[in-house]
Design a protein around this motif. Structure first.
Motif, PDB file in Angstrom:
ATOM      1  N   VAL A  62      13.882   7.306 -13.578  1.00  0.00           N
ATOM      2  CA  VAL A  62      14.712   6.600 -12.591  1.00  0.00           C
ATOM      3  C   VAL A  62      13.903   6.282 -11.342  1.00  0.00           C
ATOM      4  N   PHE A  63      13.111   7.260 -10.877  1.00  0.00           N
ATOM      5  CA  PHE A  63      12.326   7.067  -9.663  1.00  0.00           C
ATOM      6  C   PHE A  63      11.265   5.980  -9.852  1.00  0.00           C
ATOM      7  N   ASN A  64      10.624   5.967 -11.021  1.00  0.00           N
ATOM      8  CA  ASN A  64       9.606   4.951 -11.294  1.00  0.00           C
ATOM      9  C   ASN A  64      10.214   3.555 -11.355  1.00  0.00           C
ATOM     10  N   TYR A  65      11.407   3.470 -11.930  1.00  0.00           N
ATOM     11  CA  TYR A  65      12.087   2.171 -11.948  1.00  0.00           C
ATOM     12  C   TYR A  65      12.453   1.743 -10.517  1.00  0.00           C
ATOM     13  N   PHE A  66      12.825   2.723  -9.694  1.00  0.00           N
ATOM     14  CA  PHE A  66      13.147   2.431  -8.303  1.00  0.00           C
ATOM     15  C   PHE A  66      11.913   1.924  -7.557  1.00  0.00           C
ATOM     16  N   LEU A  67      10.771   2.626  -7.755  1.00  0.00           N
ATOM     17  CA  LEU A  67       9.529   2.191  -7.110  1.00  0.00           C
ATOM     18  C   LEU A  67       9.088   0.821  -7.626  1.00  0.00           C
ATOM     19  N   ALA A  68       9.253   0.608  -8.921  1.00  0.00           N
ATOM     20  CA  ALA A  68       8.896  -0.687  -9.502  1.00  0.00           C
ATOM     21  C   ALA A  68       9.730  -1.800  -8.879  1.00  0.00           C
ATOM     22  N   ALA A  69      11.025  -1.513  -8.683  1.00  0.00           N
ATOM     23  CA  ALA A  69      11.904  -2.504  -8.050  1.00  0.00           C
ATOM     24  C   ALA A  69      11.450  -2.786  -6.619  1.00  0.00           C
ATOM     25  N   LEU A  70      11.024  -1.730  -5.908  1.00  0.00           N
ATOM     26  CA  LEU A  70      10.529  -1.921  -4.540  1.00  0.00           C
ATOM     27  C   LEU A  70       9.247  -2.750  -4.522  1.00  0.00           C
ATOM     28  N   LEU A  71       8.369  -2.520  -5.506  1.00  0.00           N
ATOM     29  CA  LEU A  71       7.142  -3.309  -5.590  1.00  0.00           C
ATOM     30  C   LEU A  71       7.464  -4.786  -5.821  1.00  0.00           C
ATOM     31  N   ILE A  72       8.421  -5.041  -6.709  1.00  0.00           N
ATOM     32  CA  ILE A  72       8.808  -6.428  -6.984  1.00  0.00           C
ATOM     33  C   ILE A  72       9.471  -7.042  -5.749  1.00  0.00           C
ATOM     34  N   ALA A  73      10.310  -6.248  -5.067  1.00  0.00           N
ATOM     35  CA  ALA A  73      10.939  -6.736  -3.841  1.00  0.00           C
ATOM     36  C   ALA A  73       9.888  -7.033  -2.773  1.00  0.00           C
ATOM     37  N   THR A  74       8.864  -6.177  -2.711  1.00  0.00           N
ATOM     38  CA  THR A  74       7.762  -6.392  -1.758  1.00  0.00           C
ATOM     39  C   THR A  74       7.021  -7.680  -2.084  1.00  0.00           C
ATOM     40  N   ALA A  75       6.831  -7.924  -3.384  1.00  0.00           N
ATOM     41  CA  ALA A  75       6.155  -9.153  -3.807  1.00  0.00           C
ATOM     42  C   ALA A  75       6.960 -10.382  -3.383  1.00  0.00           C
TER      43      ALA A  75
ATOM     44  N   LEU B 235       4.157   0.797 -14.127  1.00  0.00           N
ATOM     45  CA  LEU B 235       4.857   1.966 -13.625  1.00  0.00           C
ATOM     46  C   LEU B 235       6.108   2.248 -14.451  1.00  0.00           C
ATOM     47  N   CYS B 236       6.756   1.204 -14.904  1.00  0.00           N
ATOM     48  CA  CYS B 236       7.972   1.378 -15.711  1.00  0.00           C
ATOM     49  C   CYS B 236       7.680   2.060 -17.047  1.00  0.00           C
ATOM     50  N   LYS B 237       6.427   2.021 -17.501  1.00  0.00           N
ATOM     51  CA  LYS B 237       6.069   2.636 -18.770  1.00  0.00           C
ATOM     52  C   LYS B 237       5.809   4.133 -18.642  1.00  0.00           C
ATOM     53  N   SER B 238       5.751   4.642 -17.411  1.00  0.00           N
ATOM     54  CA  SER B 238       5.505   6.068 -17.193  1.00  0.00           C
ATOM     55  C   SER B 238       6.820   6.818 -17.328  1.00  0.00           C
ATOM     56  N   LYS B 239       6.996   7.511 -18.432  1.00  0.00           N
ATOM     57  CA  LYS B 239       8.265   8.177 -18.733  1.00  0.00           C
ATOM     58  C   LYS B 239       8.271   9.655 -18.371  1.00  0.00           C
ATOM     59  N   GLN B 240       7.116  10.323 -18.488  1.00  0.00           N
ATOM     60  CA  GLN B 240       7.033  11.739 -18.187  1.00  0.00           C
ATOM     61  C   GLN B 240       5.732  12.012 -17.439  1.00  0.00           C
TER      62      GLN B 240
ATOM     63  N   ASN C 265       0.817  -1.223   0.000  1.00  0.00           N
ATOM     64  CA  ASN C 265       0.000   0.000   0.000  1.00  0.00           C
ATOM     65  C   ASN C 265       0.844   1.263   0.000  1.00  0.00           C
ATOM     66  N   THR C 266       1.857   1.311   0.861  1.00  0.00           N
ATOM     67  CA  THR C 266       2.676   2.520   0.929  1.00  0.00           C
ATOM     68  C   THR C 266       3.449   2.751  -0.362  1.00  0.00           C
ATOM     69  N   MET C 267       3.896   1.680  -1.010  1.00  0.00           N
ATOM     70  CA  MET C 267       4.591   1.835  -2.283  1.00  0.00           C
ATOM     71  C   MET C 267       3.649   2.349  -3.367  1.00  0.00           C
ATOM     72  N   LEU C 268       2.407   1.854  -3.356  1.00  0.00           N
ATOM     73  CA  LEU C 268       1.431   2.292  -4.352  1.00  0.00           C
ATOM     74  C   LEU C 268       1.022   3.742  -4.149  1.00  0.00           C
ATOM     75  N   THR C 269       0.806   4.138  -2.903  1.00  0.00           N
ATOM     76  CA  THR C 269       0.423   5.530  -2.664  1.00  0.00           C
ATOM     77  C   THR C 269       1.546   6.477  -3.064  1.00  0.00           C
ATOM     78  N   THR C 270       2.776   6.094  -2.815  1.00  0.00           N
ATOM     79  CA  THR C 270       3.908   6.919  -3.234  1.00  0.00           C
ATOM     80  C   THR C 270       3.955   7.036  -4.745  1.00  0.00           C
ATOM     81  N   ALA C 271       3.752   5.917  -5.435  1.00  0.00           N
ATOM     82  CA  ALA C 271       3.792   5.927  -6.897  1.00  0.00           C
ATOM     83  C   ALA C 271       2.669   6.768  -7.485  1.00  0.00           C
TER      84      ALA C 271
END
Length: 208
Positions: free
Chosen positions: A189-202, A94-99, A27-33
């Motif tokens: 870069v930030f979206n890739y970081f959040l995506a990595a955190l989501l995968i790590a959370t999974a 999330l990784c597809k969000s570029k701008q 939840n916290t990762m999603l709200t941040t994203a």
């Protein structure tokens, strides 16, 4: 409050809920994203959905469903797999969000109803609810409680409060980064970081 829980019980419940809700999770990762990409206003439906979903799970545990989740391995595994698959799917989106201007409400598509539904796929919430049921509702300082209904109502209020405050805190942090991330490739870069955190959370979810 102290007529329902003892002072020590209530303080312990506060610390437990704070630790469980403010620690990083799905939840916290999603709200941040959402807040970072779509703004704080777009986060509100999901931030409100989280405590409502937790309330439903708390009440379900009160009716004994939580015991099935805790004790039947196949049910726990099913929740974990579905929840992890959804987190990975969101990470890929999330990784597809570029701008920032390319992100629209349909990008992450996380409204109130979907936000409530995915709480049932979050094994962390089930474990929190089961723990509260066993430690604060059914028993009172090691002895069978004489007021489980009152205890459940107060515990639900505490859980909902922390669920909302923790997610809004992460959302505010994400929203504060929004302007800064709009420059150059920072958002990518930030979206890739959040995506990595989501995968790590999974992955972490599968281990609990």
């Amino acid at each position: 409050m102290l007529s329902i829980f003892s002072f020590n019980e209530f303080i312990a419940l506060i610390f437990f809920c704070a630790a469980m809700t403010f620690s990083p999770g799905p939840n916290t990762m999603l709200t941040t994203a959402i807040a970072t990409n779509e703004g704080l206003r777009r986060t509100l439906p999901f931030a409100c959905a989280v405590p409502f979903g937790w309330l439903m799970i708390m009440l379900a545990c009160g009716f004994g469903i939580g015991a099935l989740v805790a004790e039947i391995p196949s049910i726990r595994l099913g929740i974990k797999i579905l929840g992890c698959a959804y987190l990975i799917w969101l990470a890929l989106k999330l990784c597809k969000s570029k701008q920032l201007h390319e992100v629209n409400p349909a990008r992450l598509n996380m409204g109130f109803i979907k936000g409530v539904f995915i709480q049932f796929l979050n094994i962390k919430v089930w474990l929190l609810a089961v723990t509260i049921m066993g430690s604060w509702i059914i028993y009172a300082e090691g002895q069978p409680s004489t007021n489980p209904d009152e205890r459940l109502m107060l515990a639900c209020a505490v859980v909902m409060f922390f669920a909302f405050v923790s997610n809004m805190s992460y959302a505010l942090a994400g929203a504060l980064f929004k302007t800064w991330l709009g420059t150059g490739k920072r958002l990518v870069v930030f979206n890739y970081f959040l995506a990595a955190l989501l995968i790590a959370t999974a992955i972490w979810t599968l281990s609990i």
